[in-house]
Scaffold this motif. Sequence first.
Motif, PDB file in Angstrom:
ATOM      1  N   ILE A   1     -34.226 -15.430  26.658  1.00 23.53           N
ATOM      2  CA  ILE A   1     -33.589 -14.973  25.427  1.00 23.53           C
ATOM      3  C   ILE A   1     -33.286 -13.476  25.528  1.00 23.53           C
ATOM      4  CG2 ILE A   1     -33.860 -14.726  22.909  1.00 23.53           C
ATOM      5  CD1 ILE A   1     -33.829 -17.655  23.845  1.00 23.53           C
ATOM      6  N   GLN A   2     -32.087 -13.091  25.089  1.00 22.34           N
ATOM      7  CA  GLN A   2     -31.695 -11.687  24.980  1.00 22.34           C
ATOM      8  C   GLN A   2     -32.051 -11.228  23.570  1.00 22.34           C
ATOM      9  OE1 GLN A   2     -30.093 -10.083  27.613  1.00 22.34           O
ATOM     10  NE2 GLN A   2     -30.269 -11.978  28.794  1.00 22.34           N
ATOM     11  N   ARG A   3     -33.047 -10.394  23.447  1.00 14.50           N
ATOM     12  CA  ARG A   3     -33.490  -9.921  22.126  1.00 14.50           C
ATOM     13  C   ARG A   3     -32.464  -8.985  21.506  1.00 14.50           C
ATOM     14  NH1 ARG A   3     -39.620  -9.162  21.388  1.00 14.50           N
ATOM     15  NH2 ARG A   3     -38.635  -8.174  19.635  1.00 14.50           N
ATOM     16  N   ASP A   4     -32.251  -9.148  20.209  1.00 17.91           N
ATOM     17  CA  ASP A   4     -31.386  -8.260  19.419  1.00 17.91           C
ATOM     18  C   ASP A   4     -29.972  -8.153  20.002  1.00 17.91           C
ATOM     19  OD1 ASP A   4     -33.596  -7.786  17.747  1.00 17.91           O
ATOM     20  OD2 ASP A   4     -34.251  -6.115  19.012  1.00 17.91           O
ATOM     21  N   TYR A   5     -29.508  -9.177  20.655  1.00 17.48           N
ATOM     22  CA  TYR A   5     -28.204  -9.167  21.332  1.00 17.48           C
ATOM     23  C   TYR A   5     -27.066  -8.813  20.371  1.00 17.48           C
ATOM     24  CZ  TYR A   5     -24.422 -10.749  24.405  1.00 17.48           C
ATOM     25  OH  TYR A   5     -23.291 -10.813  25.176  1.00 17.48           O
ATOM     26  N   ASP A   6     -27.058  -9.430  19.199  1.00 16.49           N
ATOM     27  CA  ASP A   6     -26.000  -9.179  18.214  1.00 16.49           C
ATOM     28  C   ASP A   6     -26.486  -8.326  17.047  1.00 16.49           C
ATOM     29  OD1 ASP A   6     -23.690 -10.343  19.315  1.00 16.49           O
ATOM     30  OD2 ASP A   6     -24.357 -12.354  18.751  1.00 16.49           O
ATOM     31  N   GLY A   7     -27.579  -7.608  17.248  1.00 17.08           N
ATOM     32  CA  GLY A   7     -28.152  -6.763  16.208  1.00 17.08           C
ATOM     33  C   GLY A   7     -29.615  -7.101  16.013  1.00 17.08           C
ATOM     34  N   PRO A   8     -30.305  -6.320  15.203  1.00 14.65           N
ATOM     35  CA  PRO A   8     -31.737  -6.546  14.997  1.00 14.65           C
ATOM     36  C   PRO A   8     -32.030  -7.972  14.512  1.00 14.65           C
ATOM     37  CG  PRO A   8     -31.065  -4.446  14.049  1.00 14.65           C
ATOM     38  CD  PRO A   8     -29.812  -5.157  14.461  1.00 14.65           C
ATOM     39  N   GLY A   9     -32.874  -8.658  15.272  1.00 10.89           N
ATOM     40  CA  GLY A   9     -33.271 -10.015  14.926  1.00 10.89           C
ATOM     41  C   GLY A   9     -32.267 -11.088  15.274  1.00 10.89           C
ATOM     42  N   LEU A  10     -31.136 -10.712  15.841  1.00  8.56           N
ATOM     43  CA  LEU A  10     -30.087 -11.683  16.200  1.00  8.56           C
ATOM     44  C   LEU A  10     -30.119 -11.917  17.708  1.00  8.56           C
ATOM     45  CD1 LEU A  10     -27.212 -10.361  13.910  1.00  8.56           C
ATOM     46  CD2 LEU A  10     -28.789 -12.265  13.474  1.00  8.56           C
ATOM     47  N   HIS A  11     -31.095 -12.694  18.118  1.00  6.31           N
ATOM     48  CA  HIS A  11     -31.320 -12.982  19.527  1.00  6.31           C
ATOM     49  C   HIS A  11     -30.300 -14.017  20.006  1.00  6.31           C
ATOM     50  CE1 HIS A  11     -34.864 -10.884  18.397  1.00  6.31           C
ATOM     51  NE2 HIS A  11     -35.489 -11.933  17.889  1.00  6.31           N
ATOM     52  N   ARG A  12     -29.994 -14.005  21.314  1.00  8.34           N
ATOM     53  CA  ARG A  12     -29.030 -14.936  21.878  1.00  8.34           C
ATOM     54  C   ARG A  12     -29.473 -15.382  23.272  1.00  8.34           C
ATOM     55  NH1 ARG A  12     -27.716 -15.174  17.216  1.00  8.34           N
ATOM     56  NH2 ARG A  12     -25.897 -14.170  16.320  1.00  8.34           N
ATOM     57  N   ILE A  13     -28.978 -16.536  23.649  1.00  7.69           N
ATOM     58  CA  ILE A  13     -29.042 -17.005  25.028  1.00  7.69           C
ATOM     59  C   ILE A  13     -27.700 -16.616  25.639  1.00  7.69           C
ATOM     60  CG2 ILE A  13     -29.208 -19.008  26.563  1.00  7.69           C
ATOM     61  CD1 ILE A  13     -30.617 -20.467  24.172  1.00  7.69           C
TER      62      ILE A  13
END
Length: 176
Positions: A154-166
């Motif tokens: 998982i990429q933490r905070d990818y789209d902002g704080p708390g918005l993690h992404r694969i």
Amino acid sequence: MTEDLPGGLVLRQPHVDDHLRVLAVMDGWWANFGGDAGSLQRSLLLPRLFFQHFTDSSCLVESADGRLVAFLVGFVSQSDPEVAYIHFVGVDPALRRRGLAGGLYRRFFRLAAARGCSRVRCVTSPGNANSLAFHTGLGFRIDPGEVMVDGVDIQRDYDGPGLHRIAFTRTLTDQM
């Protein structure tokens, strides 16, 4: 290009008037994934600018009666012209598992390769098991992440704080 579309469907490039049409179907197509917060995230991730400035590499699919049944929003990176990015894709749940999304991805792979790209990148939300299976089934690999959740990077905070992404990457080859 319609060779990858099920019969009776029409593919075209989006225009600015399609923005609200796409937003109107997203909650239903995602079955309210993530509740109100998920709905807000989806709408914020697909602003009008994509229907103004990225139309030549994006597409919509409509039924014969003009009903929106699928879309793909993607572009070639201006910072790294060897990379194309698929930003958002949606398919009407009634038409899933018929090859429509795969066809849109293959069309985008060909477009990206024709524009000199060697890789395509995209992301999905953690917990979206269908999206994870779909992307890995198309040959995407999961990029290394900062944390592992249920065995997935998982990429933490990818789209902002708390918005993690694969995050995914797929190398373009002759076998698209």
